[in-house]
Design a protein around this motif. Sequence first.
Motif, PDB file in Angstrom:
ATOM      1  N   HIS A   1       0.722  -1.258   0.025  1.00  0.00           N
ATOM      2  CA  HIS A   1      -0.203   0.212  -0.131  1.00  0.00           C
ATOM      3  C   HIS A   1       1.102   1.194   0.208  1.00  0.00           C
ATOM      4  O   HIS A   1       0.699   2.265   0.771  1.00  0.00           O
ATOM      5  N   PHE A   2       1.885   1.631  -1.002  1.00  0.00           N
ATOM      6  CA  PHE A   2       2.539   2.921  -0.831  1.00  0.00           C
ATOM      7  C   PHE A   2       2.067   3.976  -1.272  1.00  0.00           C
ATOM      8  O   PHE A   2       2.131   4.522  -0.534  1.00  0.00           O
ATOM      9  N   ARG A   3       1.203   3.308  -2.298  1.00  0.00           N
ATOM     10  CA  ARG A   3       0.391   5.028  -2.495  1.00  0.00           C
ATOM     11  C   ARG A   3      -0.532   5.378  -1.445  1.00  0.00           C
ATOM     12  O   ARG A   3      -0.836   6.980  -1.181  1.00  0.00           O
ATOM     13  N   GLU A   4      -1.537   4.610  -0.642  1.00  0.00           N
ATOM     14  CA  GLU A   4      -2.081   4.766   0.602  1.00  0.00           C
ATOM     15  C   GLU A   4      -1.883   5.694   1.206  1.00  0.00           C
ATOM     16  O   GLU A   4      -1.506   6.595   2.091  1.00  0.00           O
ATOM     17  N   ARG A   5       0.009   4.784   1.884  1.00  0.00           N
ATOM     18  CA  ARG A   5       0.703   5.141   2.713  1.00  0.00           C
ATOM     19  C   ARG A   5       0.843   6.943   2.479  1.00  0.00           C
ATOM     20  O   ARG A   5       1.483   7.662   2.890  1.00  0.00           O
ATOM     21  N   MET A   6       1.885   7.052   0.856  1.00  0.00           N
ATOM     22  CA  MET A   6       2.237   8.144   0.693  1.00  0.00           C
ATOM     23  C   MET A   6       0.971   9.689   0.617  1.00  0.00           C
ATOM     24  O   MET A   6       0.994  10.728   1.291  1.00  0.00           O
ATOM     25  N   ALA A   7      -0.597   8.599   0.681  1.00  0.00           N
ATOM     26  CA  ALA A   7      -1.215  10.544   0.579  1.00  0.00           C
ATOM     27  C   ALA A   7      -1.727  10.720   1.901  1.00  0.00           C
ATOM     28  O   ALA A   7      -1.803  11.714   2.436  1.00  0.00           O
ATOM     29  N   ILE A   8      -0.878   9.682   2.919  1.00  0.00           N
ATOM     30  CA  ILE A   8      -1.902  10.579   3.939  1.00  0.00           C
ATOM     31  C   ILE A   8      -0.979  10.794   4.520  1.00  0.00           C
ATOM     32  O   ILE A   8      -0.984  11.698   5.582  1.00  0.00           O
ATOM     33  N   ARG A   9       0.719  10.904   3.610  1.00  0.00           N
ATOM     34  CA  ARG A   9       1.680  11.848   4.777  1.00  0.00           C
ATOM     35  C   ARG A   9       2.054  12.763   3.953  1.00  0.00           C
ATOM     36  O   ARG A   9       1.431  13.882   4.575  1.00  0.00           O
ATOM     37  N   ASN A  10       0.419  13.199   2.782  1.00  0.00           N
ATOM     38  CA  ASN A  10       0.895  14.162   2.105  1.00  0.00           C
ATOM     39  C   ASN A  10      -0.625  14.932   2.233  1.00  0.00           C
ATOM     40  O   ASN A  10      -0.575  16.779   1.959  1.00  0.00           O
ATOM     41  N   SER A  11      -1.579  14.446   3.152  1.00  0.00           N
ATOM     42  CA  SER A  11      -2.092  15.261   3.429  1.00  0.00           C
ATOM     43  C   SER A  11      -3.088  15.114   4.855  1.00  0.00           C
ATOM     44  O   SER A  11      -2.282  15.552   5.781  1.00  0.00           O
ATOM     45  N   TRP A  12      -3.861  14.506   5.218  1.00  0.00           N
ATOM     46  CA  TRP A  12      -3.752  15.194   7.088  1.00  0.00           C
ATOM     47  C   TRP A  12      -2.988  14.572   7.985  1.00  0.00           C
ATOM     48  O   TRP A  12      -2.831  14.848   8.882  1.00  0.00           O
TER      49      TRP A  12
END
Length: 247
Positions: free
Chosen positions: A10-21
């Motif tokens: 889940h690389f993309r999911e983790r990056m999305a979280i780091r970049n958002s909330w």
Amino acid sequence: LMAVPSRAGHFRERMAIRNSWGSVIKQDTSLRLFFFVGKEVEELDQKIKDTFAMEKEKFMDIVELNIKEKYKYLVIKITGLFQWVYVHCNNPEYILKVDDDVILNSYLLINYLKKSKPVNSIIGCKVTNGTVDRNKLSKYYISKEEYKPDNFPDYFGGPAYVISGDILGKLYLSTSEVPSIFLEDVYITGLCRKYINVQAVGHPGFSCVTRIKEPCGGHFRNLTTGHPYSAGGIERIWMQLNHNITC
């Protein structure tokens, strides 16, 4: 502390979280973000292994648990998550367990916790009088041998809930006393919570239902969580929320 169960791929999911909330940790050093990843049942592709190893080294926010990634083992994984926090973290005031497909209005949640200062509590979307599924063909089937009553105690929907830090130790230790069932949210926030006499605090901003159709950031100005969302959806909603884009 924001604790996110995830999977190796889940690389993309983790990056999305780091970049958002999850990016709020850059503004407030009292906040921490960790991803908890178990062991895949099937052997991972070498490319995924290498990418995961590089990600882990780069961000230093991934904890690997020696627990198999399987739905039936989810309760063991979440128990392992709490064990790690209990052993390695210095008395966190609050622990947010939140899945990697959740959009979180972290500003709203932080303000709520600062103002209300809940103790001896689990906070989230409270489910009352939940019925035990006795259908043997159901994914959620539980036999009378596993759990005798036909209703569960109050518990919290699994995608996101907050635990006040004062109960972390006794909640984790209760998992060795309370007979386990595989439904993680029911077991941790229902059975174990009741066993240690902790308050179940329902919060209207935590969503129990499936996601809003065609959502945008404006929908989340007064909502704390929503799910399930793609990585791109989480980033888009966060951007819209922060730029006050109307829906």
